[in-house]
Every structure is written in structure tokens, then in C-alpha cells.
Enzyme design. Sequence first.
Site, PDB file in Angstrom:
ATOM      1  N   TRP A 129       0.868  -1.178   0.000  1.00 51.23           N
ATOM      2  CA  TRP A 129       0.000   0.000   0.000  1.00 51.23           C
ATOM      3  C   TRP A 129       0.903   1.226   0.000  1.00 51.23           C
ATOM      4  O   TRP A 129       1.759   1.368   0.873  1.00 51.23           O
ATOM      5  CB  TRP A 129      -0.876  -0.043   1.253  1.00 51.23           C
ATOM      6  CG  TRP A 129      -1.834   1.092   1.426  1.00 51.23           C
ATOM      7  CD1 TRP A 129      -2.662   1.630   0.484  1.00 51.23           C
ATOM      8  CD2 TRP A 129      -2.086   1.806   2.644  1.00 51.23           C
ATOM      9  NE1 TRP A 129      -3.410   2.638   1.042  1.00 51.23           N
ATOM     10  CE2 TRP A 129      -3.075   2.768   2.363  1.00 51.23           C
ATOM     11  CE3 TRP A 129      -1.564   1.719   3.941  1.00 51.23           C
ATOM     12  CZ2 TRP A 129      -3.564   3.640   3.327  1.00 51.23           C
ATOM     13  CZ3 TRP A 129      -2.044   2.586   4.896  1.00 51.23           C
ATOM     14  CH2 TRP A 129      -3.041   3.533   4.597  1.00 51.23           C
ATOM     15  N   ASP A 180      -0.307  -5.308   9.442  1.00 48.03           N
ATOM     16  CA  ASP A 180      -1.367  -4.416   8.992  1.00 48.03           C
ATOM     17  C   ASP A 180      -2.532  -5.290   8.555  1.00 48.03           C
ATOM     18  O   ASP A 180      -2.395  -6.104   7.630  1.00 48.03           O
ATOM     19  CB  ASP A 180      -0.874  -3.550   7.818  1.00 48.03           C
ATOM     20  CG  ASP A 180      -1.872  -2.452   7.455  1.00 48.03           C
ATOM     21  OD1 ASP A 180      -2.916  -2.343   8.130  1.00 48.03           O
ATOM     22  OD2 ASP A 180      -1.611  -1.703   6.492  1.00 48.03           O
ATOM     23  N   LYS A 193     -13.376  -1.601   5.688  1.00 48.87           N
ATOM     24  CA  LYS A 193     -13.854  -2.530   4.665  1.00 48.87           C
ATOM     25  C   LYS A 193     -14.867  -3.522   5.221  1.00 48.87           C
ATOM     26  O   LYS A 193     -15.958  -3.676   4.689  1.00 48.87           O
ATOM     27  CB  LYS A 193     -12.676  -3.308   4.053  1.00 48.87           C
ATOM     28  CG  LYS A 193     -12.037  -2.639   2.861  1.00 48.87           C
ATOM     29  CD  LYS A 193     -11.211  -1.432   3.223  1.00 48.87           C
ATOM     30  CE  LYS A 193     -10.453  -0.904   2.010  1.00 48.87           C
ATOM     31  NZ  LYS A 193      -9.647   0.281   2.347  1.00 48.87           N
TER      32      LYS A 193
END
Length: 415
Positions: free
Chosen positions: A143, A224, A260
Site C-alpha cells: 500500500w 497491517d 472494509k
Amino acid sequence: MSNGTIHAETWSQVPLAPPDSIFKLSAAYKDDTFPNKVNLGVGAYRDDDNKPWVLPVVKKATKILLEDPNLDHEYLPITGLPSYTTAAAKLILGEDSPAIASGRVSSAQTISGTGANHLGALFLSRFYQFNGDKKVYLSDPTWVNHFAIFRNVGIDPLTYPYYDPKTIGLAFGAFLDTLKSLPERSAVLLHACAHNPTGVDPSREQWGQICDVFLAKGHYAFFDCAYQGFASGDLDNDAWAVREFVRREVPLLVCQSFAKNAGLYGERVGALHIVAPTVETAGRVKSQLSVLTRSEISNPPAYGARIVSLILNNPELFDEWKRDIKTMAGRIIQMRKELYKLLTEELKTPGNWDHIINQIGMFSFTGISPDQSQALVEKAHVYLTQNGRISMAGLNSHNVRYFAESLDRAVRGDL
């Protein structure tokens, strides 16, 4: 100051920063008037009609909150809503986590996963005993925001091999060899599941080997986890790697997001969990997380945390949430199967497309070139990033054929 004259600051030396690539892509999509345009850039779930989906369980929790006569707008504690952070820790670490049972987990509510990454990075920058210069090792690719987050706190982000463009899969040998060659006690960021942007995850056996190296080298695992439940549809399955590292006592922290898996993108609901070796150490860690949080946001926002707390702590709502997660994950998996079928069986698109169904989570690395990606954007009105990453959530039964045909033409050079 010149000629005795004092000039006030006008910021004329401030350079113009480039726009964020993902948000720029979304803006271009919004302005496009082409009727068959497709947005595969942004990492947000859409239903089969390409609409944002407010989870039914979130609607129920919101109704409960609004009808609560005791609801107020007082400040939360500095490290967040306790009923939320406690339940969030159990969700990622497990109800029977030995770290939780022994009181060794320090948790803080954060501004979604980005805030968790920042607070974790800031904590490392202040207190981690780096072996030399302050460095963190990120997967190549990762990311993109990870780089800025660590640079902003004075930690130099370097990369380790992760993705193999030849196989459009995991470069596991190179990954493991690099972990072995890193200096002892290196800080290494790992994606807990549904790797962003590749959708390529290690197997459980491979995670075990990665864990072996961390223990042998004394590395620190900076997990993460933005997609728990979203990858496979199973919350426990997607937390397996984190729980295995905790079970084997690898030093670690976990960044957690409910953007999400709860569809709470704009509410910014996240958490940072640091697993300490002792209860006494956990108390000292928590005290410093409180100091750092106080200096930056004073205390976190309440609404999103209250919604998630209700869902996690109410068995009926929790079961409904798990069904909602299966709905989202299931639709994405179905789109993978449909795209794969169109490319391989119907269109006979050149190349091997097994990676479409082998990858997991919201994103897929298509393996196409930057030129082919650009052609899709400019000529087919299909918006995706230059590296060929697509958000599977942007596909639906109405546009998957158009995308497959456009991708086929791009690969053949016919666009």
C-alpha cells in the site's frame, strides 16, 4: 530580511504536491460521461448495482444508538472506547488468546487503519531499539501510503521481495532469503491477509516458515490488517497468521481497520494492538500510547466505535455481521470466477489467468503492463492504476463482460 525590511511569510517556496493517484482516478471517473465506464481503482465495496452498501447490521446498530436515551456526546477516554478496543482485540487475536488472557495487550482506538499504522510507526520511532538506523522493511509492492507514514516519523522505509511478476504470485524464496539476510531485530511490515495491492498471500505452511525466521533473527512483526473477514469471508481464518505469531511469541503489533469489513469507510474506525512480553510492560506501553494520542487527536471520535462495539458485543448482531461479511466476500469471489471464465473459456485471452481466482481479497494484480493499463483508461474508460491492480469490488454482473472484453483487446493490442 533584506535592506532592513522584514518580510512576512508568504509560503511562496512551498512546492505543489502531486494529487493522490487513487483519488485522482476516482475524480476522472466521476467526470467521465461515457455510459459504460468502469471504476476499478478505489478500494471500496460496491453491490451488484455498483452502489455503496450500508451493511444491514450497521443500520440496526445505528437505530439502537439513536434510540438510546443515555447517548451523549462526551469525550471518549484518550485511548478510545474501552468496550470497543477490548472487543476489537479479541476479534483479531482470538477469544482464547494467551496474550489477552495474561493481560499483555495494549490497545488504542485510532483513526481507522491509517491512524493505526501512524501510531504504531510513531511508537516504534520513539521507543524501538533499532539495530542501527531507523528502518522498516515493506513488501514490494505494498500500500503506497505505508512509505509516507513511516517517513513522516523519521523511519526509512526499505523493501523486501514479495511479488513475482513472472508467476503473478508470491516470490516466496526471495522473500524468505531476504528476511534471513536482514540485520537482527529488523522491523518488518506484514499484511495479515488479502495483501494490498497484489491479492497474493502466503500459505499457512509458508507463514510458519516466515515465523521461524522472525524467531531466529529477533525481527519485529508490524502487522497491517485491513481486510479481516473480507478475504475469505471467515473472520477467524483471516486472522490465522497474526494468531500464529502470537502463539509462537513473536514480538508484534497489529493495525486494525473496520473500514472494509464493516463498510464504515468514512467513520474512520481502527485500533492498534501491541503485544508486550509482560503485564508490567503492557502498562508502560499503554501509557505512552495515551501520551502520543493526546498530543495528536486528544481522543478519538465516538460514533463509529460505538457502532462496532455494539456489533462485536451483541451475539445476535455479531452473527448478522458475519453473514454480511460472507455476502461481500462471496460476491467478490463470484466476480473472480466470472472474469476468469470469460477470459479463459469464452474470449480465449492470451496468457495464463489462473491468478485471477488464486488471488484473494478486494484487489487483484492482473499482470498487464502500464501501457495496457493506460490504454484501458484512455480508450475503454476502465479506470485502474498504472500497475495493473484492479478492485474486484468494482466488477458486477452488469459490467464484468465489458471489462473482460476490454481487457482482452488490451492484451491483444487491439484497443
